[in-house]
Design a protein around this motif. Structure first.
Motif, PDB file in Angstrom:
ATOM      1  N   LEU A  72       0.808  -1.217   0.000  1.00 31.04           N
ATOM      2  CA  LEU A  72       0.000   0.000   0.000  1.00 31.04           C
ATOM      3  C   LEU A  72       0.841   1.266   0.000  1.00 31.04           C
ATOM      4  CD1 LEU A  72      -2.751  -0.923   2.633  1.00 31.04           C
ATOM      5  CD2 LEU A  72      -2.921  -1.082   0.141  1.00 31.04           C
ATOM      6  N   GLY A  73       2.043   1.181   0.601  1.00 25.48           N
ATOM      7  CA  GLY A  73       2.881   2.365   0.769  1.00 25.48           C
ATOM      8  C   GLY A  73       2.762   2.987   2.143  1.00 25.48           C
ATOM      9  N   PHE A  74       1.889   2.451   3.002  1.00 20.49           N
ATOM     10  CA  PHE A  74       1.734   2.953   4.371  1.00 20.49           C
ATOM     11  C   PHE A  74       1.106   1.844   5.223  1.00 20.49           C
ATOM     12  CE2 PHE A  74      -2.183   3.805   2.154  1.00 20.49           C
ATOM     13  CZ  PHE A  74      -3.173   3.519   3.065  1.00 20.49           C
ATOM     14  N   ARG A  75       1.190   2.012   6.527  1.00 23.08           N
ATOM     15  CA  ARG A  75       0.659   1.016   7.455  1.00 23.08           C
ATOM     16  C   ARG A  75      -0.816   1.294   7.725  1.00 23.08           C
ATOM     17  NH1 ARG A  75       5.069  -1.649   8.961  1.00 23.08           N
ATOM     18  NH2 ARG A  75       7.055  -0.537   8.838  1.00 23.08           N
TER      19      ARG A  75
ATOM     20  N   ALA B 273      10.452  -7.662   5.174  1.00 21.62           N
ATOM     21  CA  ALA B 273      10.931  -6.278   5.315  1.00 21.62           C
ATOM     22  C   ALA B 273      12.265  -6.095   4.610  1.00 21.62           C
ATOM     23  CB  ALA B 273      11.052  -5.922   6.788  1.00 21.62           C
ATOM     24  N   VAL B 274      13.123  -7.099   4.702  1.00 21.46           N
ATOM     25  CA  VAL B 274      14.424  -7.030   4.028  1.00 21.46           C
ATOM     26  C   VAL B 274      14.229  -7.006   2.512  1.00 21.46           C
ATOM     27  CG1 VAL B 274      16.613  -8.222   3.669  1.00 21.46           C
ATOM     28  CG2 VAL B 274      15.567  -8.194   5.948  1.00 21.46           C
ATOM     29  N   GLN B 275      13.360  -7.898   2.010  1.00 18.74           N
ATOM     30  CA  GLN B 275      13.095  -7.944   0.568  1.00 18.74           C
ATOM     31  C   GLN B 275      12.502  -6.625   0.080  1.00 18.74           C
ATOM     32  OE1 GLN B 275      10.458 -11.288   0.224  1.00 18.74           O
ATOM     33  NE2 GLN B 275      12.112 -12.782  -0.029  1.00 18.74           N
ATOM     34  N   ALA B 276      11.563  -6.086   0.864  1.00 22.59           N
ATOM     35  CA  ALA B 276      10.902  -4.841   0.469  1.00 22.59           C
ATOM     36  C   ALA B 276      11.901  -3.695   0.401  1.00 22.59           C
ATOM     37  CB  ALA B 276       9.776  -4.513   1.443  1.00 22.59           C
ATOM     38  N   THR B 277      12.763  -3.601   1.403  1.00 24.63           N
ATOM     39  CA  THR B 277      13.761  -2.541   1.425  1.00 24.63           C
ATOM     40  C   THR B 277      14.717  -2.667   0.246  1.00 24.63           C
ATOM     41  OG1 THR B 277      13.630  -2.418   3.835  1.00 24.63           O
ATOM     42  CG2 THR B 277      15.572  -1.463   2.789  1.00 24.63           C
ATOM     43  N   ALA B 278      15.133  -3.905  -0.037  1.00 27.81           N
ATOM     44  CA  ALA B 278      16.040  -4.143  -1.158  1.00 27.81           C
ATOM     45  C   ALA B 278      15.383  -3.793  -2.490  1.00 27.81           C
ATOM     46  CB  ALA B 278      16.496  -5.602  -1.168  1.00 27.81           C
ATOM     47  N   ALA B 279      14.050  -3.967  -2.555  1.00 24.72           N
ATOM     48  CA  ALA B 279      13.322  -3.666  -3.785  1.00 24.72           C
ATOM     49  C   ALA B 279      12.963  -2.188  -3.900  1.00 24.72           C
ATOM     50  CB  ALA B 279      12.050  -4.503  -3.850  1.00 24.72           C
ATOM     51  N   GLY B 280      13.328  -1.403  -2.887  1.00 23.04           N
ATOM     52  CA  GLY B 280      13.035   0.020  -2.919  1.00 23.04           C
ATOM     53  C   GLY B 280      11.633   0.376  -2.478  1.00 23.04           C
ATOM     54  N   LEU B 281      10.928  -0.573  -1.855  1.00 22.99           N
ATOM     55  CA  LEU B 281       9.573  -0.307  -1.369  1.00 22.99           C
ATOM     56  C   LEU B 281       9.635   0.370  -0.007  1.00 22.99           C
ATOM     57  CD1 LEU B 281       7.881  -3.693  -2.356  1.00 22.99           C
ATOM     58  CD2 LEU B 281       7.916  -1.548  -3.639  1.00 22.99           C
ATOM     59  N   VAL B 282       8.689   1.259   0.231  1.00 19.73           N
ATOM     60  CA  VAL B 282       8.661   2.030   1.482  1.00 19.73           C
ATOM     61  C   VAL B 282       7.288   1.889   2.113  1.00 19.73           C
ATOM     62  CG1 VAL B 282       8.835   4.330   2.501  1.00 19.73           C
ATOM     63  CG2 VAL B 282      10.352   3.681   0.617  1.00 19.73           C
ATOM     64  N   ALA B 283       7.251   1.749   3.432  1.00 22.65           N
ATOM     65  CA  ALA B 283       5.998   1.721   4.176  1.00 22.65           C
ATOM     66  C   ALA B 283       5.995   2.884   5.158  1.00 22.65           C
ATOM     67  CB  ALA B 283       5.836   0.392   4.913  1.00 22.65           C
ATOM     68  N   LEU B 284       5.275   3.943   4.828  1.00 23.69           N
ATOM     69  CA  LEU B 284       5.175   5.087   5.728  1.00 23.69           C
ATOM     70  C   LEU B 284       4.303   4.726   6.930  1.00 23.69           C
ATOM     71  CD1 LEU B 284       4.782   7.956   3.113  1.00 23.69           C
ATOM     72  CD2 LEU B 284       6.818   7.317   4.398  1.00 23.69           C
TER      73      LEU B 284
ATOM     74  N   ASP C 199       1.613   5.942   8.302  1.00 25.05           N
ATOM     75  CA  ASP C 199       0.160   5.996   8.164  1.00 25.05           C
ATOM     76  C   ASP C 199      -0.197   6.848   6.945  1.00 25.05           C
ATOM     77  OD1 ASP C 199       0.600   8.648   9.027  1.00 25.05           O
ATOM     78  OD2 ASP C 199       0.249   8.084  11.110  1.00 25.05           O
ATOM     79  N   ARG C 200      -1.495   6.980   6.696  1.00 31.20           N
ATOM     80  CA  ARG C 200      -1.956   7.770   5.551  1.00 31.20           C
ATOM     81  C   ARG C 200      -1.593   9.239   5.695  1.00 31.20           C
ATOM     82  NH1 ARG C 200      -5.866   6.364   1.959  1.00 31.20           N
ATOM     83  NH2 ARG C 200      -6.974   8.332   2.223  1.00 31.20           N
ATOM     84  N   ALA C 201      -1.568   9.722   6.939  1.00 23.02           N
ATOM     85  CA  ALA C 201      -1.216  11.125   7.165  1.00 23.02           C
ATOM     86  C   ALA C 201       0.195  11.416   6.670  1.00 23.02           C
ATOM     87  CB  ALA C 201      -1.345  11.471   8.640  1.00 23.02           C
ATOM     88  N   ALA C 202       1.094  10.451   6.839  1.00 22.76           N
ATOM     89  CA  ALA C 202       2.463  10.641   6.368  1.00 22.76           C
ATOM     90  C   ALA C 202       2.517  10.698   4.848  1.00 22.76           C
ATOM     91  CB  ALA C 202       3.355   9.514   6.886  1.00 22.76           C
ATOM     92  N   VAL C 203       1.632   9.960   4.183  1.00 23.62           N
ATOM     93  CA  VAL C 203       1.557  10.026   2.722  1.00 23.62           C
ATOM     94  C   VAL C 203       1.046  11.403   2.290  1.00 23.62           C
ATOM     95  CG1 VAL C 203       0.559   9.007   0.643  1.00 23.62           C
ATOM     96  CG2 VAL C 203       1.141   7.546   2.587  1.00 23.62           C
TER      97      VAL C 203
END
Length: 336
Positions: A24-27, A147-158, A160-164
């Protein structure tokens, strides 16, 4: 949000709920429901919505499913669905079951029906204590291979939606004062260029767009004067369309248009916010794309390209429809 290339290996419900924020890009916050469609065990789409509150009518989960089902169907072919809810059991479980039953009745099988409460995941369709203990299965997102795979793939999880949303929120204080002064000076400069005709404005716009992309690619942030000049020129649909064509789907260009959107004078926000939406959408960041399009439409509800993008995002359409949207918008007599 459609996904053209999965980079995460999901082997368990714990892996899945750990992956959701990166998809999703956020939690997601409590009270959220996330629907994840897969094709032959490959995730192709994810969408988040708010679950009805306990005080709402019992028909609300049915209405929610009725809205989600056609969106998921547009991702065809899909083979099954995973549904994840966030919050406490009393509120979530009945609503999740209702949504799951609605999808199943529509012919879309639900492979996993999960609830996340704190740091535990519960499988609502499994009562085998060997694999799905009644107290839930603990998971630690920070220690997960996902989390390791996501970070290596350049994916980010902010967080919450407010941070987006903050990525396109306007600057204030001294930063706002500086851009306001720069925009006044740029407006005077534009009058001089406009006196020579529209061709000169288009040429200035093309140069400003190319300079901005080149400077940002080189690691240089635009000055207030450069942002002011660029945003004034982007008001011309021809200049904005060139920026759409030249902008590439990468994090650098997302950062550029996010910065320009935040610093632009309010009346000049629609064009850079739409460019941010386009670029984020192309990068697979549906949450940022939707919020950026909303930001453009808050300033100008009739801004054509932002409206087209918002409709496509709501419908769950992939970025491959973008060229058709651009063609439609460029023939719009409103010029937006």
């Amino acid at each position: 949000m459609p996904f053209s290339d999965n980079k995460l290996t999901v082997r368990s419900p714990a892996d899945l709920v750990t992956a959701v924020p990166y998809l999703l890009g956020f939690r997601p916050s409590d009270g959220s429901i996330v629907v994840i469609a897969s094709r032959d065990r490959r995730i192709v789409f994810a969408a988040r919505s708010d679950l009805p509150t306990p005080s709402t009518p019992a028909s609300q989960p049915v209405d929610l499913a009725a809205n989600l089902i056609p969106v998921v169907r547009r991702q065809q072919p899909i083979t099954d669905l995973m549904i994840v809810g966030y919050g406490d059991t009393d509120h979530l479980d009945p609503a999740l079951r209702t949504v799951g039953e609605a999808f199943t009745a529509s012919g879309i099988p639900v492979r996993e029906l999960l609830r996340v409460t704190g740091t535990r995941v519960f499988n609502l369709d499994c009562d085998n204590p060997a694999c799905c203990p009644p107290q839930g299965t603990p998971f630690d997102p920070t220690a997960s291979l996902i989390a390791v795979q996501a970070t290596a793939a350049g994916l980010v999880a902010l967080p919450d939606r407010a941070a987006v949303a903050a990525r396109s929120a306007p600057v204030d204080g001294a930063a706002r004062d500086g851009i306001r002064d720069a925009t006044r000076a740029a407006a005077t400069r534009l009058k001089t260029v406009s006196a020579a005709g529209s061709t000169g404005v288009d040429e200035a716009g093309a140069q400003a767009v190319r300079d901005a992309l080149r400077q940002h690619d080189g690691g240089k942030r635009l000055t207030d004067d450069e942002v002011a000049w660029l945003t004034l020129l982007l008001k011309r649909p021809s200049v904005r369309d060139l920026a759409v064509d030249l902008t590439e789907p990468n994090d650098r260009h997302v950062t550029l248009w996010a910065d320009v959107t935040r610093r632009a004078e309010e009346a000049l926000v629609p064009a850079p916010a739409t460019l941010l939406a386009v670029t984020a959408w192309r990068c697979g960041d549906g949450a940022l794309a939707a919020m950026a399009a909303d930001r453009a439409l808050q300033v100008d509800p009739a801004y054509g390209l932002a409206g087209l993008l918002r409709q496509a995002l709501h419908a769950g359409l992939p970025p491959s429809v973008f060229e058709q949207a651009i063609a439609t918008d460029r023939t719009n007599p409103s010029g937006q």
